[in-house]
Scaffold this active site. Structure first.
Site, mmCIF file in Angstrom:
data_model
loop_
_atom_site.group_PDB
_atom_site.id
_atom_site.type_symbol
_atom_site.label_atom_id
_atom_site.label_comp_id
_atom_site.label_asym_id
_atom_site.label_seq_id
_atom_site.Cartn_x
_atom_site.Cartn_y
_atom_site.Cartn_z
ATOM 1 N N GLY A 240 0.633 -1.311 0.000
ATOM 2 C CA GLY A 240 -0.104 0.078 -0.097
ATOM 3 C C GLY A 240 0.785 1.186 -0.113
ATOM 4 N N GLU A 274 4.137 -6.695 2.012
ATOM 5 C CA GLU A 274 3.431 -6.938 0.741
ATOM 6 C C GLU A 274 3.854 -5.935 -0.453
ATOM 7 O OE1 GLU A 274 -0.361 -8.485 1.575
ATOM 8 O OE2 GLU A 274 0.129 -10.142 2.847
ATOM 9 N N PRO A 275 4.851 -5.267 -0.502
ATOM 10 C CA PRO A 275 4.758 -4.042 -1.502
ATOM 11 C C PRO A 275 4.549 -4.540 -2.784
ATOM 12 C CG PRO A 275 6.953 -4.794 -0.710
ATOM 13 C CD PRO A 275 6.198 -5.842 -0.025
ATOM 14 N N TYR A 317 -8.773 5.255 -12.317
ATOM 15 C CA TYR A 317 -8.975 5.727 -10.661
ATOM 16 C C TYR A 317 -8.609 7.570 -10.802
ATOM 17 C CZ TYR A 317 -7.576 1.066 -10.248
ATOM 18 O OH TYR A 317 -7.391 -0.173 -10.046
ATOM 19 N N CYS A 344 -12.317 4.243 -28.550
ATOM 20 C CA CYS A 344 -13.697 4.951 -28.631
ATOM 21 C C CYS A 344 -14.367 5.116 -27.523
ATOM 22 C CB CYS A 344 -14.665 4.168 -29.690
ATOM 23 S SG CYS A 344 -13.577 4.035 -31.097
ATOM 24 N N TYR A 373 0.583 -1.713 -12.115
ATOM 25 C CA TYR A 373 -0.705 -1.711 -12.661
ATOM 26 C C TYR A 373 -0.789 -1.162 -14.034
ATOM 27 C CZ TYR A 373 -0.939 -2.674 -7.614
ATOM 28 O OH TYR A 373 -0.790 -3.414 -6.238
HETATM 29 N N1 LLP Z 1 -1.453 -6.944 -0.460
HETATM 30 C C1 LLP Z 1 -2.949 -6.963 -0.771
HETATM 31 C C2 LLP Z 1 -3.538 -7.923 0.142
HETATM 32 C C3 LLP Z 1 -3.085 -6.107 -1.730
HETATM 33 O O1 LLP Z 1 -4.557 -6.310 -1.994
HETATM 34 C C4 LLP Z 1 -2.459 -5.298 -2.731
HETATM 35 C C5 LLP Z 1 -2.998 -4.627 -3.799
HETATM 36 C C6 LLP Z 1 -1.165 -5.282 -2.316
HETATM 37 C C7 LLP Z 1 -0.598 -6.175 -1.185
HETATM 38 C C8 LLP Z 1 -0.102 -4.529 -2.776
HETATM 39 O O2 LLP Z 1 -0.432 -3.103 -2.979
HETATM 40 P P1 LLP Z 1 0.618 -2.187 -3.371
HETATM 41 O O3 LLP Z 1 1.898 -2.215 -2.374
HETATM 42 O O4 LLP Z 1 0.714 -2.240 -4.634
HETATM 43 O O5 LLP Z 1 -0.312 -0.753 -2.963
HETATM 44 N N2 LLP Z 1 -4.992 -1.142 -9.572
HETATM 45 C C9 LLP Z 1 -4.705 -0.124 -8.462
HETATM 46 C C10 LLP Z 1 -4.052 -0.896 -7.391
HETATM 47 C C11 LLP Z 1 -4.806 -2.032 -6.604
HETATM 48 C C12 LLP Z 1 -4.039 -2.736 -5.487
HETATM 49 C C13 LLP Z 1 -4.799 -3.951 -5.008
HETATM 50 N N3 LLP Z 1 -3.983 -4.580 -4.076
HETATM 51 C C14 LLP Z 1 -3.972 0.961 -9.006
HETATM 52 O O6 LLP Z 1 -3.515 1.122 -10.230
HETATM 53 O O7 LLP Z 1 -3.761 1.833 -8.290
#
Ligand code: LLP
Length: 424
Positions: A240, A274-275, A317, A344, A373
């Site tokens: 996150g 979990e980055p 988003y 389109c 993403y």
């Molecule tokens: N752990 C879990 C349980 C998750 O659901 C996610 C992301 C992560 C880790 C990794 O999160 P990060 O570190 O990448 O923020 N498509 C969206 C982001 C969706 C994230 C889904 N879960 C975007 O493009 O901003």
């Protein structure tokens, strides 16, 4: 811009490779990743927690490309997966089952069995029925498996609504008030080995206070359940952490690390992360060519050969990525432009009011912060190819996923005879 994507003699380079050369040789649009940046980001993450017992599980969903995953795995990363498909990908990238954590609200029995077969490190469980399902499959396979409970801490991540996951009423995690019931289940489900708790409050969280609130709740839970005789040895803090998009300013990563240390650093727990975005987001760009410079009556549009099917984040988003010219120009005056794709839909818009001096029909542009993403969420909408992905390291580059041309996509499909019947 990061040091991995910089101008050399007025031309944008990915590390030491001229991106115009990649455009000429591979074609546009394409994604370009910097191996050096991936390594840098991993090291920065790891080093911020020096002295602590931490595990970094790369959230494969952010960019599941095998080469990307391999570079991070070679640095020491494990994987955080959300599906049987990501399990296969993580294993194919050379990550051992013992370095894999399985997250997600809807694991099927088939997926659970595959993960058990791979002897994964831990299931992060999000509901009571899921606890029963994992117990059932594990028992059938004669295994006992490590489980943490993902809790919904009811904390607002203060980010995009669509990527907020930590508030009551979202589908994620077990609500705090239901923990009593969930913990009691461990006494009756012998194939599960309770290890601790997990939270993931959302994605692209750029204000670290919500993390503090959520991690403090984990610390409270740890104390409370230890007092009741449970062993709590693992805390998983999810992913996150945000990155700066288009000049956004962000507190230094060290502040996040301090938040972690101050909240859960002294509990004697092993800490997992979990980055996704933080490791890969700024390590990728989307390279595209301007098909037309269209002057409408009121707006000017730069129409790119990349579209929302290649990078959906702005449409989905309202995310704003930096967009820069590949060739720097001496020109200072330039009309503002809306940057759009060829699909389109009005939502096929990368953003409004960009100023790209010297850029017109036929010129190359780079959309930055596209490593997370981007390719991961691409589709073939509007009959479009899946675009190539390229990785650069030093002065070399390789195509790490080739273009999936339309003919190949046509070959995925088949037409039954009765489709030719015109009447009924
Ligand atoms: N752990 C879990 C349980 C998750 O659901 C996610 C992301 C992560 C880790 C990794 O999160 P990060 O570190 O990448 O923020 N498509 C969206 C982001 C969706 C994230 C889904 N879960 C975007 O493009 O901003």
């Amino acid at each position: 811009m990061t040091e991995s994507f910089t101008y050399v003699n007025g031309i944008l380079h990915a590390e030491q490779v001229d991106v115009a050369r990649i455009a000429a040789e591979v074609g546009t649009p394409c994604y370009i990743y910097s191996a050096e940046r991936l390594r840098h980001n991993y090291k920065e993450f790891r080093d911020a927690f020096a002295g602590m017992d931490i595990h970094i599980h790369y959230a494969n969903k952010a960019n599941p490309n095998l080469a990307v995953t391999r570079v991070l795995a070679a640095c020491g990363a494990g994987a955080d997966i959300t599906s049987g498909g990501e399990l296969e990908r993580a294993l194919a990238a050379g990550i051992k089952g013992q370095n894999i954590i399985y997250s997600g609200v809807g694991k099927t029995e088939v997926e659970i069995a595959a993960a058990l077969k791979a002897d994964i490190y831990q299931f992060n469980v999000e509901s009571m029925p899921e606890l029963h399902a994992i117990n059932k499959v594990a028992a059938q396979m004669g295994k006992k498996t490590a489980v943490t409970l993902r809790v919904n801490p009811d904390v607002s991540a203060r980010t995009y609504k669509k990527t907020s996951t930590g508030e009551l009423g979202t589908k994620f995690g077990i609500d705090m008030v239901q923990l009593e019931e969930a913990m009691a289940l461990f006494k009756t489900l012998p194939a599960l080995d309770f290890k601790g708790f997990q939270v993931h409050i959302g994605s692209h969280v750029y204000d670290y206070e919500p993390f503090r609130e959520a991690f403090l709740k984990l610390a409270e839970l740890t104390h409370a359940w230890r007092a009741r005789g449970y062993t709590v040895e693992r805390l998983d803090l999810g992913g996150g952490v945000g990155i700066p998009y288009d000049g956004q300013s962000l507190a230094p990563f060290a502040d996040y690390a301090r938040t972690v240390r101050e909240t859960v650093g002294n509990l004697g727990c092993q800490i997992a992360f979990e980055p996704g975005r933080r490791l890969v987001g700024d390590a990728g760009i989307l390279l595209s060519r301007v098909t037309y410079d269209k002057q409408g009556h009121s707006n000017r549009f730069l129409i790119l050969d990349a579209g929302m099917n290649d990078l959906i984040r702005p449409a989905m988003y309202e995310a704003r990525h930096s967009i820069i010219p590949v060739k720097q120009s001496g020109a200072e005056q330039t009309a503002l432009a809306d940057i759009v794709g060829p699909v389109c839909e009005t939502s096929d818009l990368f953003g409004v009011d960009y100023r790209l001096p010297g850029v017109g029909t036929g010129d190359l542009v780079a959309i930055l912060q596209a490593g997370a993403y981007g390719a991961a969420m691409a589709s073939t909408y509007n009959g479009r190819a899946l675009i190539p992905e390229v990785m650069v390291s030093g002065n070399q580059y390789a195509v790490v996923r080739r273009r999936i041309a339309i003919q190949e996509q046509i070959d995925w499909e088949s037409v039954p005879d009765w489709a030719n019947v015109a009447t009924h």
